[in-house]
Design an enzyme around this catalytic site. Structure first.
Site: not given
Ligand code: IPM
Ligand code: MN
Length: 354
Positions: A253, A193, A225, A249, A139
């Site tokens: 959620d 990752k 993942d 982020d 971001y």
């Protein structure tokens, strides 16, 4: 008699103002019970403010916020308020997080008694905190990507110092908690990752360096993942997780869905010299002003603010009131994420239990 608390309030857009009213109502009841006063200062900002003034935030607001005990922020953004480049106007993530250097985005994921999440877990089995790096990562490219008519490219930047400070924050936080629900171990999980991208390999390398300074806290790694899978399949193993901005982020959620949804989840954006607290969800303009929204994310954000401002007893009182309201069945979640009886009734039920 304790000193007054100086609180900044940014009401935001859509459901923001009604949520902030609710949180202030609870905060005032808590302060009265604990014997201190709350002095509220308005900090204008957000999409409606942008529409009126062309600025996302009132000039000078960042300095003002640095001088306060904390800022309570409602969600911002309205779909029809756009900048000349087509992106939404008045969003404050890039302004406040970067401007205040609030590098740790702290997102507790906790299943309360009386709440049904999306998995088969019960209360006490999901209680972890996602620490999302908040000032770099993917971001950081916000507004800076390369765009041609045929393509668009954003870059993900990880710096040694950026990881060092957020990893330290995560380990320090783990020391203050009671460990993972499954085994009571203090544990920090690095999510990345690093099997695919160099930037994530650096994130893991610096995490490991910091972990060496905390022999009393277990350190482990998960690829992002696999972490998404584990947060659904065995959330009870987790205590504190630290990760790059974009991963945080998304996974926060995901975690929210396991504890009753976004409306249950608070967050703090914490830096060395300033902090602000907000729900992790958006401004939901379609239900604004209809007394439908779940105020709990905003109320718990006020609780995090109290904790951060050194008012630990007040923070515990606030959290206890929210928990009892759900445990008693006085506040009940609706399938659509709202609360039975509406925002105001839920707020009154919480205030009654302060
Ligand atoms: C959040 C939000 C923001 C983000 C949006 C509104 C820019 O989704 O706080 O998680 O992505 O950081
Ligand atoms: Mn988000």
């Amino acid at each position: 008699m304790q000193s007054d608390m100086r609180l900044g309030v940014l009401r935001g857009d859509g459901i923001g103002p009604e949520l902030v009213d609710s949180a202030l109502g609870v905060l005032e009841a808590v302060a009265a019970a604990e014997g201190f006063a709350v002095r509220v200062e308005e900090v204008p900002g957000g999409a409606e403010h942008y529409r009126r003034t062309g600025e996302p935030l009132e000039p000078g607001a960042l300095d003002r916020v640095r001088g306060l005990d904390g800022l309570l922020k409602g969600p911002v953004g309205l779909p029809d308020v756009r900048r000349p480049d087509g992106t939404e106007g008045g969003l404050l993530g890039g302004v406040l997080r970067t401007g205040l250097d609030a590098y740790a985005n702290v997102r507790p994921v906790r299943l309360l008694p009386g709440v049904t999440g999306a998995t088969r877990h019960g209360p006490g089995e999901i209680d972890y905190v996602i620490v999302r790096e908040n000032t770099e990562g993917l971001y950081l490219s916000r507004g800076l990507g390369v765009v041609t008519p045929a393509a668009a490219c954003d870059q993900l930047m990880v710096t040694r110092e950026g990881v060092r400070r957020v990893a330290r924050f995560a380990f320090e936080l783990a020391r203050t908690r009671s460990g993972a629900p499954s085994d009571g171990r203090h544990r920090v999980t690095c999510v990345d990752k690093s099997n695919v991208l160099r930037s994530y390999a650096l994130f893991r390398e610096v995490f490991d360096e910091v972990a060496a300074d905390y022999p009393d806290v277990a350190a482990e790694h998960r690829y992002a993942d696999a972490a998404a899978h584990a947060l659904v399949a065995e959330p009870e193993r987790f205590d504190v997780l630290v990760m790059e901005n974009f991963l945080g982020d998304i996974l926060s959620d995901l975690g929210a869905a396991t504890v009753g949804g976004l409306g249950m989840c608070a967050s703090g954006n914490i830096g060395a010299t300033a902090a602000y607290f907000e729900p992790i969800h958006g401004s939901a303009p379609t239900i604004a002003g209809r007394d439908l929204a779940n105020p709990v994310s905003q109320v718990l954000s006020a609780g995090m603010l109290l904790e951060h401002a050194g008012r630990g007893a007040a923070a515990r009182r606030l959290r206890g009131a929210v928990e009892r309201a759900f445990a008693d069945g006085a506040v009940r979640l609706r399938a659509d994420g709202g609360v039975e009886g509406g925002t105001r009734a839920a707020t009154e039920a919480i205030v009654a239990r302060v």
